[in-house]
Design a protein around this motif. Structure first.
Motif, PDB file in Angstrom:
ATOM      1  N   ALA A   1     -30.583  -4.957 -35.973  1.00  0.00           N
ATOM      2  CA  ALA A   1     -29.862  -5.202 -37.503  1.00  0.00           C
ATOM      3  C   ALA A   1     -31.213  -5.595 -38.050  1.00  0.00           C
ATOM      4  CB  ALA A   1     -28.677  -6.303 -37.448  1.00  0.00           C
TER       5      ALA A   1
ATOM      6  N   ASN B   1     -30.537  -8.467 -40.727  1.00  0.00           N
ATOM      7  CA  ASN B   1     -29.092  -9.414 -39.974  1.00  0.00           C
ATOM      8  C   ASN B   1     -28.147 -10.509 -40.639  1.00  0.00           C
ATOM      9  OD1 ASN B   1     -27.769  -9.876 -37.461  1.00  0.00           O
ATOM     10  ND2 ASN B   1     -28.345 -12.185 -37.054  1.00  0.00           N
ATOM     11  N   PRO B   2     -27.157  -9.765 -41.564  1.00  0.00           N
ATOM     12  CA  PRO B   2     -26.449  -8.181 -41.564  1.00  0.00           C
ATOM     13  C   PRO B   2     -27.611  -7.471 -42.531  1.00  0.00           C
ATOM     14  CG  PRO B   2     -25.270  -9.478 -43.263  1.00  0.00           C
ATOM     15  CD  PRO B   2     -26.480  -9.817 -42.805  1.00  0.00           C
TER      16      PRO B   2
ATOM     17  N   ALA C   1     -27.981  -1.429 -38.720  1.00  0.00           N
ATOM     18  CA  ALA C   1     -27.899  -2.012 -37.367  1.00  0.00           C
ATOM     19  C   ALA C   1     -27.285  -0.576 -36.705  1.00  0.00           C
ATOM     20  CB  ALA C   1     -26.566  -3.121 -37.517  1.00  0.00           C
TER      21      ALA C   1
ATOM     22  N   HIS D   1     -24.160  -1.024 -42.276  1.00  0.00           N
ATOM     23  CA  HIS D   1     -24.170  -2.721 -41.962  1.00  0.00           C
ATOM     24  C   HIS D   1     -23.542  -3.367 -41.415  1.00  0.00           C
ATOM     25  CE1 HIS D   1     -25.374  -6.024 -44.890  1.00  0.00           C
ATOM     26  NE2 HIS D   1     -23.845  -6.615 -44.878  1.00  0.00           N
ATOM     27  N   ALA D   2     -24.318  -3.424 -40.930  1.00  0.00           N
ATOM     28  CA  ALA D   2     -23.418  -5.193 -39.602  1.00  0.00           C
ATOM     29  C   ALA D   2     -24.532  -5.904 -39.057  1.00  0.00           C
ATOM     30  CB  ALA D   2     -22.518  -3.763 -38.496  1.00  0.00           C
ATOM     31  N   THR D   3     -23.691  -6.852 -37.911  1.00  0.00           N
ATOM     32  CA  THR D   3     -24.715  -7.232 -38.182  1.00  0.00           C
ATOM     33  C   THR D   3     -24.962  -7.452 -36.283  1.00  0.00           C
ATOM     34  OG1 THR D   3     -23.036  -8.573 -37.089  1.00  0.00           O
ATOM     35  CG2 THR D   3     -23.335  -9.677 -39.231  1.00  0.00           C
ATOM     36  N   ASN D   4     -26.109  -8.117 -35.857  1.00  0.00           N
ATOM     37  CA  ASN D   4     -26.816  -8.161 -34.734  1.00  0.00           C
ATOM     38  C   ASN D   4     -25.931  -8.181 -33.418  1.00  0.00           C
ATOM     39  OD1 ASN D   4     -29.772  -8.020 -33.355  1.00  0.00           O
ATOM     40  ND2 ASN D   4     -28.818  -9.782 -32.024  1.00  0.00           N
TER      41      ASN D   4
ATOM     42  N   GLN E   1     -22.284  -8.513 -33.755  1.00  0.00           N
ATOM     43  CA  GLN E   1     -21.500  -6.392 -33.875  1.00  0.00           C
ATOM     44  C   GLN E   1     -22.672  -5.614 -33.001  1.00  0.00           C
ATOM     45  OE1 GLN E   1     -21.669  -6.895 -38.042  1.00  0.00           O
ATOM     46  NE2 GLN E   1     -19.248  -7.547 -37.443  1.00  0.00           N
TER      47      GLN E   1
END
Length: 237
Positions: free
Chosen positions: A10, A13-14, A17, A35-38, A40
């Motif tokens: 990501a 982060n966020p 990703a 768009h997302a977190t690591n 996820q």
């Protein structure tokens, strides 16, 4: 047993990703989001690996550099489920939707996780990482996402056979580069593989040309005997 690496990336982060799982250059997949977190991305990589291999009965050996994912699956998930997907402090578990999907995929499967340190040159981990990052970069640039060929093998034995074929091709590459004329001349100079009149220590190495299907059958029979393909063939002598 199937060995595969799973990784996520990501940017920010966020941020943009990507996720990826990787077995070899012929068998891998990747995807992602704007768009997302690591975490996820890491969870999705493992989830998609289990989905891709759901039709197989082989044990899955997952190489992962995320201790969060490994601990979530092997240590925390059972307790979260008993508490209604809440942590010890009563707060909701983060990424619960992904975790519930992964929990469903794990049911009835044979698997084990192995933590590998990221970015230290581990071949499978680096391959998965580079593909996950490429997806994240693609989303950041608005470019086409490199999604990969997906799962391309029937079973673990086919993966092993492909690896053996790859090793053999690498060994033969210098000979192939010399051209068909040179290969023909070499074969003509040594028309007979060996002569029974020669002493044993003068015999040549025996080389077999096998199709991928023949090699897969060889690997399967060797595995059933608990020996390497070379040892299995040597048993016929």
């Amino acid at each position: 047993m199937i060995t595969a690496a799973a990784d996520g990336s990501a940017l920010g982060n966020p941020g943009p990703a990507g996720w990826a799982w990787y077995v070899d250059d012929h068998c891998w997949a990747a995807g992602g989001w704007p768009h997302a977190t690591n975490n996820q991305a890491e969870l999705t990589a493992v989830l998609e690996l289990f989905r891709a291999t759901a039709h197989l009965d082989d044990e899955l050996h997952v190489l992962c550099d995320s201790q969060y994912v490994i601990n979530a699956v092997t240590k925390w998930m059972s307790g979260w489920k008993r508490k209604g997907w809440r942590k010890a402090d009563g707060k909701p578990v983060m990424n619960v939707e992904l975790l519930q999907l992964l929990d469903a995929e794990l049911a009835g499967r044979r698997y084990r996780f192995e933590w590998v340190r990221g970015h230290v040159g581990h071949d499978l981990n680096e391959a998965a990482d580079s593909r996950a990052r490429a997806v994240a970069e693609a989303y950041r640039r608005g470019a086409a996402v490199p999604s990969g060929p997906g799962w391309t093998y029937e079973a673990a034995s086919a993966v092993e056979a492909a690896a053996i074929v790859g090793d053999l091709e690498a060994e033969l590459e210098p000979e192939l580069d010399s051209g068909p004329e040179a290969a023909f001349e070499a074969a003509s100079d040594d028309a007979a593989l060996f002569s029974l009149d020669e002493p044993v220590d003068a015999w040549h190495t025996l080389t077999l040309d096998l199709s991928t299907e023949e090699l897969e059958r060889l690997v399967q029979r060797a595995r059933a005997e608990g020996v390497s393909p070379e040892e299995f063939l040597r048993g016929f002598i």
